[in-house]
Design an enzyme around this catalytic site. Structure first.
Site, PDB file in Angstrom:
ATOM      1  N   GLY A 158     -16.014   2.713   3.809  1.00  0.00           N
ATOM      2  CA  GLY A 158     -14.691   3.337   3.757  1.00  0.00           C
ATOM      3  C   GLY A 158     -13.901   3.014   2.503  1.00  0.00           C
ATOM      4  O   GLY A 158     -12.697   3.275   2.443  1.00  0.00           O
ATOM      5  N   GLN A 159     -14.571   2.456   1.487  1.00  0.00           N
ATOM      6  CA  GLN A 159     -13.843   2.121   0.252  1.00  0.00           C
ATOM      7  C   GLN A 159     -13.506   3.392  -0.524  1.00  0.00           C
ATOM      8  O   GLN A 159     -14.372   4.256  -0.715  1.00  0.00           O
ATOM      9  CB  GLN A 159     -14.689   1.174  -0.617  1.00  0.00           C
ATOM     10  CG  GLN A 159     -13.931   0.643  -1.822  1.00  0.00           C
ATOM     11  CD  GLN A 159     -14.718  -0.418  -2.597  1.00  0.00           C
ATOM     12  OE1 GLN A 159     -15.885  -0.681  -2.295  1.00  0.00           O
ATOM     13  NE2 GLN A 159     -14.088  -0.994  -3.594  1.00  0.00           N
ATOM     14  N   ASP A 212       0.850  -1.196   0.000  1.00  0.00           N
ATOM     15  CA  ASP A 212       0.000   0.000   0.000  1.00  0.00           C
ATOM     16  C   ASP A 212       0.887   1.248   0.000  1.00  0.00           C
ATOM     17  O   ASP A 212       1.898   1.300   0.690  1.00  0.00           O
ATOM     18  CB  ASP A 212      -0.906  -0.009   1.245  1.00  0.00           C
ATOM     19  CG  ASP A 212      -2.050   0.980   1.133  1.00  0.00           C
ATOM     20  OD1 ASP A 212      -3.208   0.543   1.098  1.00  0.00           O
ATOM     21  OD2 ASP A 212      -1.788   2.212   1.085  1.00  0.00           O
ATOM     22  N   ILE A 213       0.467   2.248  -0.754  1.00  0.00           N
ATOM     23  CA  ILE A 213       1.275   3.469  -0.887  1.00  0.00           C
ATOM     24  C   ILE A 213       1.272   4.284   0.410  1.00  0.00           C
ATOM     25  O   ILE A 213       2.205   5.043   0.673  1.00  0.00           O
ATOM     26  CB  ILE A 213       0.777   4.298  -2.103  1.00  0.00           C
ATOM     27  CG1 ILE A 213       1.869   5.173  -2.658  1.00  0.00           C
ATOM     28  CG2 ILE A 213      -0.467   5.107  -1.779  1.00  0.00           C
ATOM     29  CD1 ILE A 213       1.572   5.709  -4.063  1.00  0.00           C
ATOM     30  N   HIS A 251      -6.997  -5.813   2.107  1.00  0.00           N
ATOM     31  CA  HIS A 251      -5.837  -5.297   2.843  1.00  0.00           C
ATOM     32  C   HIS A 251      -5.305  -6.437   3.717  1.00  0.00           C
ATOM     33  O   HIS A 251      -6.078  -7.081   4.431  1.00  0.00           O
ATOM     34  CB  HIS A 251      -6.231  -4.149   3.768  1.00  0.00           C
ATOM     35  CG  HIS A 251      -6.760  -2.928   3.067  1.00  0.00           C
ATOM     36  ND1 HIS A 251      -6.024  -1.775   2.936  1.00  0.00           N
ATOM     37  CD2 HIS A 251      -7.955  -2.685   2.479  1.00  0.00           C
ATOM     38  CE1 HIS A 251      -6.739  -0.869   2.296  1.00  0.00           C
ATOM     39  NE2 HIS A 251      -7.929  -1.389   2.011  1.00  0.00           N
ATOM     40  N   ASN A 299     -12.893  -3.215   2.516  1.00  0.00           N
ATOM     41  CA  ASN A 299     -13.843  -2.104   2.602  1.00  0.00           C
ATOM     42  C   ASN A 299     -14.793  -2.188   1.415  1.00  0.00           C
ATOM     43  O   ASN A 299     -14.361  -2.363   0.275  1.00  0.00           O
ATOM     44  CB  ASN A 299     -13.095  -0.774   2.594  1.00  0.00           C
ATOM     45  CG  ASN A 299     -12.223  -0.612   3.825  1.00  0.00           C
ATOM     46  OD1 ASN A 299     -12.556  -1.123   4.890  1.00  0.00           O
ATOM     47  ND2 ASN A 299     -11.109   0.081   3.675  1.00  0.00           N
ATOM     48  N   HIS A 350     -10.377  -5.275  -3.376  1.00  0.00           N
ATOM     49  CA  HIS A 350      -9.043  -5.578  -2.850  1.00  0.00           C
ATOM     50  C   HIS A 350      -9.142  -5.964  -1.390  1.00  0.00           C
ATOM     51  O   HIS A 350     -10.040  -5.545  -0.670  1.00  0.00           O
ATOM     52  CB  HIS A 350      -8.096  -4.390  -3.029  1.00  0.00           C
ATOM     53  CG  HIS A 350      -8.599  -3.103  -2.455  1.00  0.00           C
ATOM     54  ND1 HIS A 350      -9.537  -2.325  -3.103  1.00  0.00           N
ATOM     55  CD2 HIS A 350      -8.324  -2.472  -1.296  1.00  0.00           C
ATOM     56  CE1 HIS A 350      -9.805  -1.263  -2.369  1.00  0.00           C
ATOM     57  NE2 HIS A 350      -9.093  -1.322  -1.253  1.00  0.00           N
TER      58      HIS A 350
HETATM   59  P1  5GP Z   1      -9.758   1.345   0.374  1.00  0.00           P
HETATM   60  O1  5GP Z   1     -10.066   2.482   1.309  1.00  0.00           O
HETATM   61  O2  5GP Z   1     -10.380   1.544  -0.990  1.00  0.00           O
HETATM   62  O3  5GP Z   1     -10.081   0.009   0.981  1.00  0.00           O
HETATM   63  O4  5GP Z   1      -8.193   1.339   0.240  1.00  0.00           O
HETATM   64  C1  5GP Z   1      -7.515   1.813  -0.881  1.00  0.00           C
HETATM   65  C2  5GP Z   1      -6.044   1.736  -0.546  1.00  0.00           C
HETATM   66  O5  5GP Z   1      -5.306   1.907  -1.732  1.00  0.00           O
HETATM   67  C3  5GP Z   1      -5.564   2.817   0.441  1.00  0.00           C
HETATM   68  O6  5GP Z   1      -5.014   2.188   1.583  1.00  0.00           O
HETATM   69  C4  5GP Z   1      -4.526   3.604  -0.356  1.00  0.00           C
HETATM   70  O7  5GP Z   1      -3.423   4.002   0.418  1.00  0.00           O
HETATM   71  C5  5GP Z   1      -4.136   2.630  -1.451  1.00  0.00           C
HETATM   72  N1  5GP Z   1      -3.737   3.236  -2.704  1.00  0.00           N
HETATM   73  C6  5GP Z   1      -4.402   4.204  -3.383  1.00  0.00           C
HETATM   74  N2  5GP Z   1      -3.750   4.519  -4.520  1.00  0.00           N
HETATM   75  C7  5GP Z   1      -2.655   3.714  -4.564  1.00  0.00           C
HETATM   76  C8  5GP Z   1      -1.590   3.572  -5.513  1.00  0.00           C
HETATM   77  O8  5GP Z   1      -1.515   4.236  -6.545  1.00  0.00           O
HETATM   78  N3  5GP Z   1      -0.634   2.646  -5.226  1.00  0.00           N
HETATM   79  C9  5GP Z   1      -0.677   1.889  -4.093  1.00  0.00           C
HETATM   80  N4  5GP Z   1       0.300   1.029  -3.915  1.00  0.00           N
HETATM   81  N5  5GP Z   1      -1.663   1.998  -3.182  1.00  0.00           N
HETATM   82  C10 5GP Z   1      -2.644   2.905  -3.413  1.00  0.00           C
END
Ligand code: 5GP
Ligand code: ZN
Length: 112
Positions: free
Chosen positions: A92-93, A30-31, A101, A86, A99
């Protein structure tokens, strides 16, 4: 999907710190990690969220979950790890490509 960030990562159009890839799945760091280890496990197929999952994705979902402990162990999370999926804005998505985590390590205790 043309403008989906995880589709672009899966196609190799956006760089990532990849830890695993096969024909159906890709996993990368994750970034913005919220713990010492924070991996995103992503099906290459564009599915928006669990809301869009029907029984046709049963096998893919199984493969996704079975990969989580393998990646966690490879990342050194031998004592355990946390998974999070999420779903929807209310869940919280932020990235609307399904995906999982997979995270853990010392910092997780500071976040909960
Ligand atoms: P969500 O809230 O949708 O479950 O989580 C999305 C996740 O994707 C977040 O934790 C965010 O930091 C990560 N993320 C968003 N854009 C990028 C990206 O371009 N590269 C990577 N490696 N992670 C990303
Ligand atoms: Zn996508």
């Amino acid at each position: 999907m043309d403008d989906c960030i995880f589709c672009k990562i899966a196609r190799g159009e956006i760089p990532c710190k990849k830890v695993y890839e096969d024909d159906d799945l890709i996993a990368f760091h994750d970034i913005h990690p919220i713990s010492k280890v924070h991996i995103l496990l992503v099906p290459k197929l564009h599915i928006e969220s669990l809301f869009e999952c029907t029984s046709q994705y049963q096998e893919l979902l199984g493969r996704l979950l079975l990969m989580a402990p393998r990646l966690a162990l490879e990342q050194g999370l031998t004592k355990g790890f946390r998974t999070m999926i999420n779903t929807g804005k209310g869940g919280g998505q932020e990235v609307f490509h399904l995906h999982v985590h997979v995270f853990g390590g010392a910092a997780i205790l500071e976040k909960t």
